[in-house]
Motif scaffolding. Structure first.
Motif, mmCIF file in Angstrom:
data_model
loop_
_atom_site.group_PDB
_atom_site.id
_atom_site.type_symbol
_atom_site.label_atom_id
_atom_site.label_comp_id
_atom_site.label_asym_id
_atom_site.label_seq_id
_atom_site.Cartn_x
_atom_site.Cartn_y
_atom_site.Cartn_z
ATOM 1 N N ALA A 16 0.816 -1.216 0.000
ATOM 2 C CA ALA A 16 0.000 0.000 0.000
ATOM 3 C C ALA A 16 0.851 1.268 0.000
ATOM 4 C CB ALA A 16 -0.939 0.005 1.206
ATOM 5 N N LYS A 17 2.096 1.159 0.442
ATOM 6 C CA LYS A 17 2.966 2.334 0.522
ATOM 7 C C LYS A 17 3.873 2.480 -0.704
ATOM 8 C CE LYS A 17 3.049 2.471 5.576
ATOM 9 N NZ LYS A 17 3.879 2.314 6.789
ATOM 10 N N CYS A 18 3.736 1.575 -1.673
ATOM 11 C CA CYS A 18 4.520 1.692 -2.915
ATOM 12 C C CYS A 18 4.039 2.913 -3.700
ATOM 13 C CB CYS A 18 4.343 0.432 -3.761
ATOM 14 S SG CYS A 18 5.160 -1.027 -3.066
ATOM 15 N N PRO A 19 4.854 3.420 -4.640
ATOM 16 C CA PRO A 19 4.452 4.600 -5.418
ATOM 17 C C PRO A 19 3.080 4.428 -6.057
ATOM 18 C CG PRO A 19 6.750 4.099 -5.832
ATOM 19 C CD PRO A 19 6.212 2.979 -4.985
ATOM 20 N N LYS A 20 2.319 5.526 -6.084
ATOM 21 C CA LYS A 20 0.926 5.469 -6.537
ATOM 22 C C LYS A 20 0.760 5.686 -8.045
ATOM 23 C CE LYS A 20 -1.086 5.050 -2.434
ATOM 24 N NZ LYS A 20 0.077 4.667 -1.626
ATOM 25 N N ASN A 21 1.803 6.210 -8.708
ATOM 26 C CA ASN A 21 1.638 6.519 -10.134
ATOM 27 C C ASN A 21 1.596 5.236 -10.973
ATOM 28 O OD1 ASN A 21 4.365 5.852 -10.037
ATOM 29 N ND2 ASN A 21 5.005 7.991 -9.993
ATOM 30 N N ALA A 22 1.287 5.386 -12.246
ATOM 31 C CA ALA A 22 1.047 4.233 -13.121
ATOM 32 C C ALA A 22 2.265 3.846 -13.963
ATOM 33 C CB ALA A 22 -0.142 4.527 -14.031
ATOM 34 N N ILE A 23 3.459 4.194 -13.497
ATOM 35 C CA ILE A 23 4.686 3.882 -14.237
ATOM 36 C C ILE A 23 4.929 2.362 -14.211
ATOM 37 C CG2 ILE A 23 7.208 4.159 -14.186
ATOM 38 C CD1 ILE A 23 6.770 6.978 -13.133
ATOM 39 N N PRO A 24 5.305 1.759 -15.344
ATOM 40 C CA PRO A 24 5.559 0.311 -15.390
ATOM 41 C C PRO A 24 6.659 -0.111 -14.419
ATOM 42 C CG PRO A 24 5.537 1.244 -17.611
ATOM 43 C CD PRO A 24 5.521 2.393 -16.664
ATOM 44 N N GLU A 25 6.481 -1.296 -13.844
ATOM 45 C CA GLU A 25 7.453 -1.816 -12.888
ATOM 46 C C GLU A 25 7.983 -3.176 -13.323
ATOM 47 O OE1 GLU A 25 5.598 0.206 -8.838
ATOM 48 O OE2 GLU A 25 5.891 -1.973 -8.916
ATOM 49 N N TYR A 26 9.274 -3.389 -13.054
ATOM 50 C CA TYR A 26 9.929 -4.673 -13.307
ATOM 51 C C TYR A 26 10.598 -5.110 -12.010
ATOM 52 C CZ TYR A 26 9.063 -3.464 -18.150
ATOM 53 O OH TYR A 26 8.439 -3.127 -19.325
ATOM 54 N N ALA A 27 10.187 -6.255 -11.506
ATOM 55 C CA ALA A 27 10.644 -6.699 -10.189
ATOM 56 C C ALA A 27 11.714 -7.779 -10.317
ATOM 57 C CB ALA A 27 9.463 -7.233 -9.391
ATOM 58 N N PHE A 28 12.802 -7.605 -9.593
ATOM 59 C CA PHE A 28 13.920 -8.547 -9.608
ATOM 60 C C PHE A 28 13.927 -9.352 -8.314
ATOM 61 C CE2 PHE A 28 14.843 -5.563 -12.826
ATOM 62 C CZ PHE A 28 15.777 -6.107 -13.696
ATOM 63 N N ILE A 29 13.964 -10.666 -8.444
ATOM 64 C CA ILE A 29 13.890 -11.530 -7.273
ATOM 65 C C ILE A 29 14.650 -12.827 -7.535
ATOM 66 C CG2 ILE A 29 11.705 -12.649 -7.990
ATOM 67 C CD1 ILE A 29 10.916 -12.540 -4.949
ATOM 68 N N GLY A 30 15.138 -13.453 -6.485
ATOM 69 C CA GLY A 30 15.843 -14.727 -6.618
ATOM 70 C C GLY A 30 16.316 -15.171 -5.248
ATOM 71 N N ARG A 31 16.979 -16.320 -5.212
ATOM 72 C CA ARG A 31 17.551 -16.755 -3.943
ATOM 73 C C ARG A 31 18.585 -15.733 -3.473
ATOM 74 N NH1 ARG A 31 20.475 -21.311 -4.647
ATOM 75 N NH2 ARG A 31 20.237 -21.200 -6.905
ATOM 76 N N SER A 32 18.808 -15.695 -2.178
ATOM 77 C CA SER A 32 19.545 -14.578 -1.589
ATOM 78 C C SER A 32 21.016 -14.476 -1.981
ATOM 79 C CB SER A 32 19.444 -14.651 -0.061
ATOM 80 O OG SER A 32 18.102 -14.498 0.328
ATOM 81 N N ASN A 33 21.603 -15.524 -2.527
ATOM 82 C CA ASN A 33 23.021 -15.449 -2.898
ATOM 83 C C ASN A 33 23.219 -15.504 -4.404
ATOM 84 O OD1 ASN A 33 22.121 -18.021 -3.210
ATOM 85 N ND2 ASN A 33 23.893 -19.027 -2.278
ATOM 86 N N VAL A 34 22.212 -15.024 -5.145
ATOM 87 C CA VAL A 34 22.230 -15.201 -6.602
ATOM 88 C C VAL A 34 22.930 -14.055 -7.336
ATOM 89 C CG1 VAL A 34 20.041 -14.050 -7.161
ATOM 90 C CG2 VAL A 34 20.723 -16.105 -8.442
ATOM 91 N N GLY A 35 23.302 -12.991 -6.614
ATOM 92 C CA GLY A 35 23.994 -11.865 -7.245
ATOM 93 C C GLY A 35 23.063 -10.786 -7.767
ATOM 94 N N LYS A 36 21.932 -10.602 -7.072
ATOM 95 C CA LYS A 36 20.906 -9.658 -7.540
ATOM 96 C C LYS A 36 21.379 -8.206 -7.502
ATOM 97 C CE LYS A 36 17.261 -9.603 -4.963
ATOM 98 N NZ LYS A 36 17.478 -8.392 -4.131
ATOM 99 N N SER A 37 21.991 -7.802 -6.403
ATOM 100 C CA SER A 37 22.444 -6.405 -6.297
ATOM 101 C C SER A 37 23.499 -6.080 -7.346
ATOM 102 C CB SER A 37 22.989 -6.129 -4.892
ATOM 103 O OG SER A 37 21.962 -6.258 -3.931
ATOM 104 N N SER A 38 24.424 -7.008 -7.555
ATOM 105 C CA SER A 38 25.459 -6.797 -8.577
ATOM 106 C C SER A 38 24.840 -6.684 -9.965
ATOM 107 C CB SER A 38 26.471 -7.949 -8.550
ATOM 108 O OG SER A 38 27.158 -7.975 -7.319
ATOM 109 N N LEU A 39 23.826 -7.506 -10.233
ATOM 110 C CA LEU A 39 23.158 -7.455 -11.532
ATOM 111 C C LEU A 39 22.466 -6.104 -11.722
ATOM 112 C CD1 LEU A 39 22.112 -9.220 -14.081
ATOM 113 C CD2 LEU A 39 19.969 -9.134 -12.820
ATOM 114 N N ILE A 40 21.747 -5.630 -10.703
ATOM 115 C CA ILE A 40 21.047 -4.346 -10.789
ATOM 116 C C ILE A 40 22.042 -3.211 -11.049
ATOM 117 C CG2 ILE A 40 19.775 -2.627 -9.415
ATOM 118 C CD1 ILE A 40 18.273 -5.038 -8.151
ATOM 119 N N ASN A 41 23.169 -3.242 -10.351
ATOM 120 C CA ASN A 41 24.189 -2.209 -10.569
ATOM 121 C C ASN A 41 24.777 -2.284 -11.974
ATOM 122 O OD1 ASN A 41 23.865 -1.215 -7.960
ATOM 123 N ND2 ASN A 41 25.445 -2.545 -7.105
ATOM 124 N N MET A 42 24.952 -3.505 -12.481
ATOM 125 C CA MET A 42 25.466 -3.678 -13.838
ATOM 126 C C MET A 42 24.465 -3.165 -14.871
ATOM 127 S SD MET A 42 25.132 -5.802 -16.749
ATOM 128 C CE MET A 42 24.729 -7.516 -16.396
#
Length: 203
Positions: A16-42
């Motif tokens: 309910a506290k996520c942004p209210k506007n209608a901008i498209p969203e892409y969600a990144f998720i995986g097991r905790s040691n999969v390198g998600k933060s590094s991928l997002i930065n890349m």
């Protein structure tokens, strides 16, 4: 797509506290040691947009980043992290499922999978959950720099064969390496073309 701007917007554990506007969203998720933060930065060409940590499971909130003032990149907590107590974690944290089931702005999830390993039950279960919930997703294979090209090809093939046991067709998938910037253009082009399709439908 060229990343001109990437800025943190908000963190929270309530949809309910996520942004209210209608901008498209892409969600990144995986097991905790999969390198998600590094991928997002890349992907965003930023060294520390997403916080990387030597301790897996650090992301515990829904994190929104606005990219090029056009779309949101959403960094979600990892699932299946052993150190999270069972009392605070069901199979998938409740606010993660709330996000996927309630967030109308979500266009696609990206499920991150470590290409070095055989198909993991928890990854397959999460994809099954997304499919049963009618949530579009693509697979991002991470850490491709750790394997030789033939091994990458074989591991992707094994994964596809496993998925086709329960899926009629394969979701889109991308092979990436954060350290070598492999797959950056392919993932961003996928997001750009999807955004263009959405814009065309809106007229």
């Amino acid at each position: 797509m060229k990343i001109k701007s990437a800025e943190f917007v908000i963190s929270n554990s309530e949809v309910a506290k996520c942004p209210k506007n209608a901008i498209p969203e892409y969600a990144f998720i995986g097991r905790s040691n999969v390198g998600k933060s590094s991928l997002i930065n890349m992907l965003t060409d930023r060294k520390s947009l997403a916080k990387t940590s030597g301790r897996p499971g650090k992301t515990q909130l829904i994190n929104h980043f606005i990219i090029n003032d056009e779309w949101y990149l959403v960094d979600l907590p990892g699932y299946g992290y052993a150190r999270v107590s069972k009392s605070s974690k069901k199979k998938f944290q409740k606010f993660i499922t709330n996000y996927f089931e309630q967030r109308q702005q979500l266009v696609s999830a990206f499920v991150l999978v470590d290409i070095r390993h055989k198909p993991q039950p928890i990854d397959l279960e999460f994809m099954q959950y997304l499919g049963e919930s009618g949530i579009p997703f693509a697979i991002i294979f991470t850490k491709a720099d750790k394997l030789k090209p033939k091994a990458i090809e074989n591991h992707v093939k094994d994964y596809c064969q496993e998925l086709l046991k329960t899926w009629e067709e394969l979701p889109p998938y991308f092979v990436t390496s954060s350290s070598k910037k492999i797959g950056q253009e392919a993932v961003l082009d996928f997001i750009e073309s999807t955004n263009n399709e959405i814009a065309a439908l809106k007229g």
